[in-house]
Design an enzyme around this catalytic site. Sequence first.
Site, PDB file in Angstrom:
ATOM      1  N   CYS A 132     -11.362   5.101  -5.049  1.00 24.43           N
ATOM      2  CA  CYS A 132     -10.142   4.321  -4.870  1.00 24.43           C
ATOM      3  C   CYS A 132     -10.424   2.831  -5.078  1.00 24.43           C
ATOM      4  O   CYS A 132      -9.688   2.132  -5.780  1.00 24.43           O
ATOM      5  CB  CYS A 132      -9.567   4.584  -3.472  1.00 24.43           C
ATOM      6  SG  CYS A 132      -7.996   3.750  -3.159  1.00 24.43           S
ATOM      7  N   CYS A 133     -11.522   2.340  -4.476  1.00 23.56           N
ATOM      8  CA  CYS A 133     -11.893   0.925  -4.652  1.00 23.56           C
ATOM      9  C   CYS A 133     -12.180   0.616  -6.126  1.00 23.56           C
ATOM     10  O   CYS A 133     -11.870  -0.474  -6.608  1.00 23.56           O
ATOM     11  CB  CYS A 133     -13.109   0.575  -3.801  1.00 23.56           C
ATOM     12  SG  CYS A 133     -12.770   0.338  -2.038  1.00 23.56           S
ATOM     13  N   CYS A 217      -7.199  -4.019   2.238  1.00 25.56           N
ATOM     14  CA  CYS A 217      -6.031  -3.161   2.041  1.00 25.56           C
ATOM     15  C   CYS A 217      -5.548  -2.626   3.395  1.00 25.56           C
ATOM     16  O   CYS A 217      -6.351  -2.370   4.297  1.00 25.56           O
ATOM     17  CB  CYS A 217      -6.400  -1.990   1.150  1.00 25.56           C
ATOM     18  SG  CYS A 217      -6.858  -2.459  -0.526  1.00 25.56           S
ATOM     19  N   CYS A 220      -7.122   0.485   5.053  1.00 25.31           N
ATOM     20  CA  CYS A 220      -8.556   0.387   5.329  1.00 25.31           C
ATOM     21  C   CYS A 220      -8.906  -0.803   6.218  1.00 25.31           C
ATOM     22  O   CYS A 220     -10.073  -1.238   6.259  1.00 25.31           O
ATOM     23  CB  CYS A 220      -9.333   0.312   4.026  1.00 25.31           C
ATOM     24  SG  CYS A 220      -9.052   1.739   2.970  1.00 25.31           S
ATOM     25  N   CYS A 245     -16.877  -2.997  -0.629  1.00 23.85           N
ATOM     26  CA  CYS A 245     -16.021  -2.298  -1.577  1.00 23.85           C
ATOM     27  C   CYS A 245     -16.627  -2.296  -2.973  1.00 23.85           C
ATOM     28  O   CYS A 245     -16.124  -1.661  -3.870  1.00 23.85           O
ATOM     29  CB  CYS A 245     -14.645  -2.942  -1.622  1.00 23.85           C
ATOM     30  SG  CYS A 245     -14.708  -4.675  -2.053  1.00 23.85           S
TER      31      CYS A 245
HETATM   32  S1  SF4 Z   1      -9.944  -0.783   0.455  1.00 21.13           S
HETATM   33 FE1  SF4 Z   1      -9.006   1.276   0.783  1.00 21.13          FE
HETATM   34  S2  SF4 Z   1      -6.963   1.255  -0.191  1.00 21.13           S
HETATM   35 FE2  SF4 Z   1      -8.133  -0.559  -0.897  1.00 21.13          FE
HETATM   36  S3  SF4 Z   1      -8.999   0.075  -2.797  1.00 21.13           S
HETATM   37 FE3  SF4 Z   1     -10.578   0.477  -1.268  1.00 21.13          FE
HETATM   38  S4  SF4 Z   1     -10.223   2.586  -0.523  1.00 21.13           S
HETATM   39 FE4  SF4 Z   1      -8.412   1.965  -1.723  1.00 21.13          FE
END
Ligand code: SF4
Length: 251
Positions: A132-133, A217, A220, A245
């Site tokens: 996701c990151c 985010c 998170c 991240c």
């Molecule tokens: S911090 Fe969480 S929502 Fe944001 S990109 Fe990374 S995993 Fe995805």
Amino acid sequence: MTSSQMLSRPSPAKATALHAQASPDFAARLAETEALLQRAAADFQPLTQASSLGAEDVVITHIINRLRLDIPVFVLDTGALHTETLALLERTQAHSRAPVHVYRPEQESVIWFIRNEGQDAMYRSLQLRKACCNIRKMEPLARALAGQRAWVTGLRQAQSNARAEVPLQDDSEVASKGLHKFNPLARWSWGDVWHYIALHQVDYNPLHDQFFPSIGCAPCTRAISLGEEFRAGRWWWEDETAKECGLHVKP
Ligand code: SF4
């Protein structure tokens, strides 16, 4: 004040009132920061500031604007930011002298990921969280840094053990990425950051008033409690060593 001393949570209060406390050598630290930014702007073009709109980053943007350095700023709008962060982004774009650019993830990738893994995939495994990151942060970051010679970040040594060695100027990625990294607040304390914000009445994310020292985010990031470490509210379900991240991870 140490990062773990600031964390009592009796009721919402102004972060400036809670945290602003200049180090004895604050003036010297500020002068060092300003000199570094001036040197970077003079000798390392093109360069850009990466801003998460957290407390450190709004301080750096303020210094850039106050010194008229015109270092462009970029923000990664991951599509999962808090409404408070998005509102601050709008205000920053409206008031900053230096241009503020926004980079967003590719929609097709986000839709594909959510369709295949679900909205809450990041909680299921470290691998999915990093995927996701990668989609929401790393790919837009690569676009933001393309063609740059240097970037400016808000990393501080006191933020976490993983950042304890952060230097003012980091040339370790010049060979691999062709990028110098400047960390002008490397030696600042959390109290210094809030002292500057209070002194100059810098606009900041109101989530800081709700015990969010580090803001990312929405899914998170959570508020932290008495005794918790500075970045305890980021990816709180993961092991301490995984809590980056990828933006500042060395290859
Ligand atoms: S911090 Fe969480 S929502 Fe944001 S990109 Fe990374 S995993 Fe995805």
